[in-house]
Design an enzyme around this catalytic site. Structure first.
Site, PDB file in Angstrom:
ATOM      1  CB  ALA A  39       6.186  -5.321   6.487  1.00 20.23           C
ATOM      2  CG  MET A  40       5.293 -11.388   5.570  1.00 18.83           C
ATOM      3  SD  MET A  40       6.414 -11.963   6.254  1.00 18.83           S
ATOM      4  CE  MET A  40       6.693 -13.054   4.874  1.00 18.83           C
ATOM      5  CB  CYS A  98      -2.528  -5.927   3.243  1.00 16.97           C
ATOM      6  SG  CYS A  98      -0.884  -5.441   3.811  1.00 16.97           S
ATOM      7  N   GLY A 209      -7.289 -11.956  15.812  1.00 17.31           N
ATOM      8  CA  GLY A 209      -6.768 -10.670  16.427  1.00 17.31           C
ATOM      9  C   GLY A 209      -5.610 -11.072  18.104  1.00 17.31           C
ATOM     10  N   GLY A 210      -4.827 -11.581  18.508  1.00 21.24           N
ATOM     11  CA  GLY A 210      -3.878 -12.005  19.007  1.00 21.24           C
ATOM     12  C   GLY A 210      -4.989 -13.462  20.432  1.00 21.24           C
TER      13      GLY A 210
HETATM   14  C1  DHB Z   1       1.084  -7.881   4.973  1.00 19.36           C
HETATM   15  C2  DHB Z   1      -0.267  -8.742   4.914  1.00 19.36           C
HETATM   16  C3  DHB Z   1      -1.792  -7.966   6.146  1.00 19.36           C
HETATM   17  O1  DHB Z   1      -2.730  -8.745   5.206  1.00 19.36           O
HETATM   18  C4  DHB Z   1      -0.925  -7.508   6.930  1.00 19.36           C
HETATM   19  O2  DHB Z   1      -1.744  -7.762   7.786  1.00 19.36           O
HETATM   20  C5  DHB Z   1       0.197  -7.810   7.366  1.00 19.36           C
HETATM   21  C6  DHB Z   1       1.059  -7.319   6.892  1.00 19.36           C
HETATM   22  C7  DHB Z   1       2.040  -8.486   4.206  1.00 19.36           C
HETATM   23  O3  DHB Z   1       2.175  -8.878   3.296  1.00 19.36           O
HETATM   24  O4  DHB Z   1       2.886  -7.933   4.541  1.00 19.36           O
END
Ligand code: DHB
Length: 278
Positions: A39-40, A98, A209-210
């Site tokens: 969770a950037m 996201c 994905g993976g």
């Molecule tokens: C975030 C963004 C994404 O698209 C994702 O799949 C997971 C994390 C992010 O920036 O938190």
């Protein structure tokens, strides 16, 4: 340039928004059994600073795909228009998926998806890829909406919404509580999504994905992908993964006497349909 020179066919940026954004407080990444949860918080330097950085790249032939997100629907259009002036940008991918940020869950809502894709369609002549979330009941319905609104390709899938909890304290590990699960754990979910979307749209699908090896790539092509993206495997392994995958794919195609990997796209559908006719 390092990624491209490692054997990738194109390079895609992390998602860029309209203004600089710090992202979430640490911890922002935690390992999972078969992948990782992040969770950037969409950290990025903002479109103006990023364009300044892009201008420093001398080789404008680099196939760069820009991932973008918006705080508002109109932001997507503004950013897409700004990027269209740059020779280095070859396509725009809309991150409407996201898994945990309020601003980027457009991909769960058909009307909002349609609105955003239409706004971007009016703002640029560049190819538009729409990256979809698996955190919906019917992903192919959203893909159809994106196609009708003017998308040139569908990218499937973004991360799966997830939580990890520390058993000593009972607290969630990520500061944001929720994060997006990526890596091998989500591959079968991504294959299913590509398989379902392929049945409903005519535009190409980019599978993600993976993916860790060439066999994963073949599986995505059979399900209906025309290209694939690799993210988590670069972190878990290294940039050499692209050359390794290219080598494995070439050997497989040679062994099967297949001239062009395009022939593999949707193969599983073809054999299933043939069986139905019999
Ligand atoms: C975030 C963004 C994404 O698209 C994702 O799949 C997971 C994390 C992010 O920036 O938190």
């Amino acid at each position: 340039m390092r990624v491209y020179n490692s054997g990738a066919g194109a390079v895609i940026s992390k998602s860029i928004g309209i203004r600089p954004r710090e992202g979430n407080k640490n911890p922002v990444v935690v390992g999972a059994d078969c992948g990782l949860i992040n969770a950037m918080g969409l950290p990025n330097p903002g479109i103006d600073n990023f364009i300044d950085e892009l201008k420093q790249i001398k080789n404008t032939e680099l196939p760069l795909i820009m991932s973008i997100f918006g705080d508002t629907e109109d932001d997507f259009g503004i950013i897409a228009e700004r990027l269209s002036e740059l020779k280095i940008v070859k396509a725009i991918e809309l991150n409407i998926s996201c898994p945990h940020s309020k601003i980027s869950q457009i991909g769960q809502d058909p009307e909002l998806t349609e609105k955003v894709v239409k706004i971007v369609r009016k703002s640029t002549n560049l190819p538009i890829f729409v990256k979809l979330t698996p955190n919906v009941t019917n992903i192919s319905k959203i893909a159809q909406v994106a196609e009708r609104a003017g998308a040139d390709a569908i990218t499937a899938i973004n991360t799966v919404k997830a939580i990890a909890i520390d058993i000593e304290t009972g607290f969630p590990i990520l500061s944001n509580i929720y994060g997006g699960l990526s890596g091998p754990a989500i591959k079968p979910i991504a294959i299913r999504a590509v398989f379902d979307i392929y049945k409903k749209v005519k535009i190409p699908i980019i599978g993600v994905g993976g993916i860790f090896n060439w066999k994963d790539v073949i599986e995505f092509f059979y399900a209906g992908a025309s290209a694939v993206q690799i993210g988590t495997a670069i972190i878990k392994e290294d940039l050499n993964i692209f050359n390794k995958i290219n080598y494995g794919l070439l050997r497989f195609l040679e062994k099967k006497n297949i001239f062009n990997i395009k022939e593999l796209t949707g193969y599983t559908h073809k054999i299933l349909n043939k069986n139905l006719e019999m």
